[in-house]
Design an enzyme around this catalytic site. Structure first.
Site, mmCIF file in Angstrom:
data_model
loop_
_atom_site.group_PDB
_atom_site.id
_atom_site.type_symbol
_atom_site.label_atom_id
_atom_site.label_comp_id
_atom_site.label_asym_id
_atom_site.label_seq_id
_atom_site.Cartn_x
_atom_site.Cartn_y
_atom_site.Cartn_z
ATOM 1 N N THR A 50 0.852 -1.187 0.000
ATOM 2 C CA THR A 50 0.000 0.000 0.000
ATOM 3 C C THR A 50 0.893 1.245 0.000
ATOM 4 O OG1 THR A 50 -0.128 0.381 2.397
ATOM 5 C CG2 THR A 50 -1.583 -1.315 1.488
ATOM 6 N N CYS A 51 0.267 2.408 0.072
ATOM 7 C CA CYS A 51 1.043 3.656 0.113
ATOM 8 C C CYS A 51 1.954 3.718 1.332
ATOM 9 C CB CYS A 51 0.102 4.858 0.146
ATOM 10 S SG CYS A 51 -0.858 5.078 -1.359
ATOM 11 N N ASN A 52 1.485 3.172 2.433
ATOM 12 C CA ASN A 52 2.197 3.344 3.699
ATOM 13 C C ASN A 52 2.949 2.116 4.184
ATOM 14 O OD1 ASN A 52 1.629 6.066 4.300
ATOM 15 N ND2 ASN A 52 -0.460 5.508 4.826
ATOM 16 N N SER A 110 -1.932 1.605 11.519
ATOM 17 C CA SER A 110 -2.052 2.533 10.396
ATOM 18 C C SER A 110 -1.564 3.928 10.766
ATOM 19 C CB SER A 110 -3.511 2.620 9.931
ATOM 20 O OG SER A 110 -3.951 1.383 9.433
ATOM 21 N N GLU A 115 -8.134 3.451 10.926
ATOM 22 C CA GLU A 115 -8.720 3.651 9.586
ATOM 23 C C GLU A 115 -9.048 2.289 8.971
ATOM 24 O OE1 GLU A 115 -7.443 3.028 6.444
ATOM 25 O OE2 GLU A 115 -5.408 2.374 6.893
ATOM 26 N N GLN A 121 -7.622 -3.559 1.712
ATOM 27 C CA GLN A 121 -6.366 -3.818 0.999
ATOM 28 C C GLN A 121 -5.805 -5.192 1.353
ATOM 29 O OE1 GLN A 121 -4.612 -0.248 2.553
ATOM 30 N NE2 GLN A 121 -4.843 0.882 0.635
ATOM 31 N N ALA A 191 -9.009 8.634 -9.522
ATOM 32 C CA ALA A 191 -10.388 8.410 -9.070
ATOM 33 C C ALA A 191 -10.530 7.086 -8.338
ATOM 34 C CB ALA A 191 -11.347 8.463 -10.272
ATOM 35 N N GLY A 192 -9.501 6.718 -7.581
ATOM 36 C CA GLY A 192 -9.539 5.483 -6.811
ATOM 37 C C GLY A 192 -10.233 5.667 -5.477
ATOM 38 N N MET A 194 -8.979 6.309 -2.501
ATOM 39 C CA MET A 194 -8.510 7.477 -1.753
ATOM 40 C C MET A 194 -9.181 8.748 -2.266
ATOM 41 S SD MET A 194 -6.056 6.509 0.464
ATOM 42 C CE MET A 194 -4.566 7.491 0.599
#
Length: 453
Positions: A50-52, A110, A115, A121, A191-192, A194
């Site tokens: 993921t992003c994080n 997180s 969250e 995910q 446009a996902g 997030m």
């Protein structure tokens, strides 16, 4: 052979955005297949990217340490040196790995405490592992248990009571910059999920209009329609930047999509009215150099931490309650893992009991002679096997209970020696090679894989 659970990862706590960019694996990483089918040859694997965070969950026999192989394969997939990854890595094994995964699924690890996005995910990562056939018995059970634990945490505590997410934090930061949001216009690039959350929070905060740009125009139209916004062709969004005050970008593109030179031109067209950019993509969507421009405010994921901290106070108390729930469920999962170690012994014990019952039955039938009807023979066999099963009921129930204890392997070893289960098995008659009834499937008493809630 006894199996061990290992988890290796990096996240927003251990690595900055540059490192996470370098070792990101995308939504459908091939690393799991590489670990199972390649040189590492681990038994099972799942990759969460993921992003994080990026986390690699593997199952391998006890005694083998897959860390070096995992790091080499991971770094190789990213075209990086494993030495650059190692300083930012955390590693867990056994129940510590289980505890960490349950915390991740529940949102306790997180960037924004509690969250819910990470659970979706993780489910996507699990579906990919199943489709790729890298998830086996242990990862299957572990993931489903993680989903169940996350649900318990969310329903039994107030950790998810308020709408806090990365996107929410981004909008909160925009409100700090502009104060009053009424009359402000915003653009979402991407446009996902997030972006969808950001649109919801922007609308709630009072912005007057939302523009949505996406590579797939139909998706941009869909999202814009849901939030009373306007869709913008991806090829045209840069030329429309002058219309908006706030830009939130989350495309997931492998390169920068908003360049500093483009923003300079936009500022001129806006007569240098302030603009606010939030880059929540990894790799980053926005050229960091725009931060040097006057009247431009640029923040990336790492910059959101300060805003996030202010939203944590009400959730920290609930997190302590969540930890209690997770601790109990880790203990129960540990009992199930131990039951995997005892299962072969129970199967062998049932096999020996059925074999002895058939041997004694054959002796009896030989004494009775060939005139015994087949119906009677079948009834006698059923009776013999039933007696064997009932005689073994208490020893097996005792073994299952003791196997869950701290030194349960001692009871397993004692049982194997007591019943001589490791002797060479030699068929003694025509029926010796017949498969005995699977009592474990026909009676709850012998359900050796039970790990009920």
């Amino acid at each position: 052979m006894e199996q061990q659970i290992y988890l290796f990862g990096l996240n927003h706590k251990t690595a900055g955005v540059e490192v996470r960019e370098a070792f990101a694996l995308g939504e459908r990483p091939k690393l799991g297949e590489l670990l199972v089918d390649g040189e590492a040859r681990v038994r099972e694997a799942l990759v969460l990217s993921t992003c994080n965070r990026v986390e690699v969950l593997v199952v391998d026999p006890v005694g083998r340490d897959p860390k070096a192989a995992v790091l080499a394969a991971w770094a190789g997939q990213c075209g990086q040196d494993p030495a650059l990854l190692a300083p930012h890595l955390y590693a867990h094994q056994g129940m510590a790995a289980v505890d960490h995964l349950f915390c991740v699924a529940s949102g306790l690890d997180s960037l924004v405490l509690g969250e819910p996005q990470i659970l979706g995910q993780l489910k996507a990562a699990y579906r990919h592992a199943v489709a790729s056939r890298t998830a086996g018995v242990i990862i299957n059970r572990l993931c489903h248990k993680a989903f169940s634990v996350a649900k318990k945490v969310r329903t039994a505590t107030g950790i998810g009571a308020s709408a806090v997410s990365i996107s929410y934090a981004a909008v909160e930061l925009a409100k700090r910059i502009f104060g009053e949001m009424a009359g402000k216009k915003a653009m979402l690039v991407g446009a996902g999920e997030m972006a969808e959350l950001a649109a919801m929070h922007l609308l709630t905060s009072g912005v007057s209009e939302i523009l949505v740009a996406n590579r797939t125009y139909a998706r941009a139209e869909e999202l814009a329609g849901r939030f009373k916004g306007r869709a913008v062709a991806f090829e045209e969004f840069v030329s429309r930047l002058h219309e908006v005050d706030i830009v939130i970008s989350s495309t997931g593109a492998p390169h920068v999509v908003i360049r500093a030179k483009d923003v300079r031109a936009v500022l001129k067209a806006r007569r240098h009215k302030p603009m606010f950019f939030i880059d929540i993509a990894v790799p980053r969507d926005i050229d960091p150099d725009i931060n040097s421009l006057d009247n431009v405010y640029l923040y990336d994921i790492d910059d959101l931490q300060e805003v996030v901290e202010e939203n944590l106070a009400q959730r920290r108390e609930e997190a302590a309650r969540a930890r209690d729930i997770i601790g109990l469920q880790v203990e129960r999962f540990g009992e199930w893992v131990k039951s995997l170690d005892v299962k072969p012994t129970i199967v062998d014990l049932l096999d020996v009991g059925a074999s002895l019952a058939r041997q004694e039955l054959q002796k009896t039938l030989r004494r009775l002679g060939p005139e015994v009807p087949e119906e009677t023979r079948a009834a006698l066999e059923t009776m013999a096997l039933s007696i064997s099963r009932k005689m073994l009921h208490e020893p097996i129930a005792f073994l299952k209970r003791r196997a869950k204890e701290e030194h349960g392997e001692r009871f397993v070893d004692l049982t194997r020696r007591m019943y001589n289960l490791d002797r060479e098995k030699v068929p003694t008659d025509a029926h010796a090679d017949r498969k005995p009834p699977n009592f474990a499937e026909t009676s709850d008493d012998f359900d050796v894989t039970d790990a009920s809630e």
